[in-house]
Design an enzyme around this catalytic site. Structure first.
Site, short mmCIF file in Angstrom:
data_model
loop_
_atom_site.label_atom_id
_atom_site.label_comp_id
_atom_site.label_asym_id
_atom_site.label_seq_id
_atom_site.Cartn_x
_atom_site.Cartn_y
_atom_site.Cartn_z
N ASN A 14 0.80 -1.33 -0.16
CA ASN A 14 -0.03 0.12 -0.45
C ASN A 14 0.77 1.22 -0.33
OD1 ASN A 14 -2.16 1.32 0.24
ND2 ASN A 14 -2.05 1.61 2.53
N HIS B 267 0.40 5.05 1.85
CA HIS B 267 -0.17 6.36 2.81
C HIS B 267 -0.04 7.37 2.64
CE1 HIS B 267 -2.19 7.51 5.93
NE2 HIS B 267 -1.50 7.11 6.41
C1 GRF Z 1 -2.96 8.53 -2.94
O1 GRF Z 1 -3.02 9.50 -2.26
C2 GRF Z 1 -2.39 7.46 -2.16
O2 GRF Z 1 -1.38 7.53 -0.70
C3 GRF Z 1 -3.90 7.46 -0.65
O3 GRF Z 1 -4.76 7.63 -1.59
C4 GRF Z 1 -4.73 8.27 -2.92
C5 GRF Z 1 -4.97 7.95 -4.42
O4 GRF Z 1 -4.47 8.83 -5.34
N1 GRF Z 1 -3.65 5.59 -0.71
P1 GRF Z 1 -4.53 8.14 -6.95
O5 GRF Z 1 -6.13 7.60 -7.32
O6 GRF Z 1 -3.65 7.07 -7.22
O7 GRF Z 1 -4.31 9.08 -7.75
#
Ligand code: GRF
Length: 224
Positions: free
Chosen positions: A115, A117
């Site tokens: 994941n 974050h």
């Molecule tokens: C990102 O900021 C990621 O860190 C978080 O959700 C957001 C997803 O953005 N888990 P995207 O859909 O990849 O543009």
């Protein structure tokens, strides 16, 4: 010490709920040849997620799996695992997937779910991490790629990037700058997995050097 995954081309199943910029950055890295992986399938829990269209446009199988169709989470996850197995996925990549991953997925892909974050874990877990950072008044935040375990944003850390928080920042301006770093460290972390260089001891992830037989030209272990 335990190796996460033996070296070799990764077969990725990406789970995403929204915009899909991380999906895109990972896909682009595979196309450039920087990441030795193939995105086998993209699954979204939301029908209206822009990431479904993005995947479709790039010729990646894009599947909407509606959790509402299932009577409980376990049943939904069992179907999700079936889909991932149908596409012969060996690593599950969460990219803005807005659900907690339960034991059905984790047991089917042990230490094989990653994941990203948008904060420097263990600070600011959960939703709205960028807003939490701005409101707390930290001078630095950033992003973290980690292995997913049963907790929320608690698993072993693979890579982090630090982003300064400016006085004028609101959650949107900070989120944008963090996002640029996310797009770098996610594929770099995955490439370390593809190279078989990540090992786990306790909750610490160790990065081993590239073996000479592996080429030795990709040696970045961190963006910081
Ligand atoms: C990102 O900021 C990621 O860190 C978080 O959700 C957001 C997803 O953005 N888990 P995207 O859909 O990849 O543009």
């Amino acid at each position: 010490m335990k190796q996460f995954i033996p070296p070799g081309r990764l077969r990725l199943g990406v789970l995403a709920s929204g915009r899909g910029s991380n999906f895109d950055a990972i896909y682009a890295a595979t196309r450039r040849g920087d990441l030795d992986a193939e995105v086998r399938v993209l699954v979204s829990d939301r029908r209206d997620a822009a990431v479904l269209t993005k995947a479709d446009e790039r010729g990646i199988p894009a599947i909407h799996l509606d959790p509402g169709r299932f009577s409980h989470r376990e049943e939904y996850e069992r179907r999700l695992v079936e889909v991932l197995q149908e596409y012969d996925v060996n690593l599950v990549v969460l990219a803005g997937y807005m659900r907690l991953v339960g034991s059905t997925i984790l047991e089917s892909f042990p230490n094989r779910v990653v994941n990203i974050h948008p904060a420097l874990l263990p600070a600011f877990t959960g939703l709205n991490a960028q807003r939490q950072a701005v409101e707390y008044g930290v001078r630095f935040s950033g992003c973290t790629v980690h292995i997913v375990d049963h907790g929320m944003d608690t698993g072993p850390i693979i890579m982090q990037a630090v982003v300064p928080v400016e006085q004028e920042d609101d959650e949107d301006t900070l989120a944008l700058r963090i996002l640029a770093q996310e797009h770098e460290i996610y594929w770099r972390s995955l490439q370390l997995l593809a190279e078989g260089r990540l090992w786990l001891q306790g909750r610490k992830v160790y990065i081993r050097p590239l073996l000479p037989t592996q080429g030795g030209h990709k040696d970045e272990t961190s963006t910081n």
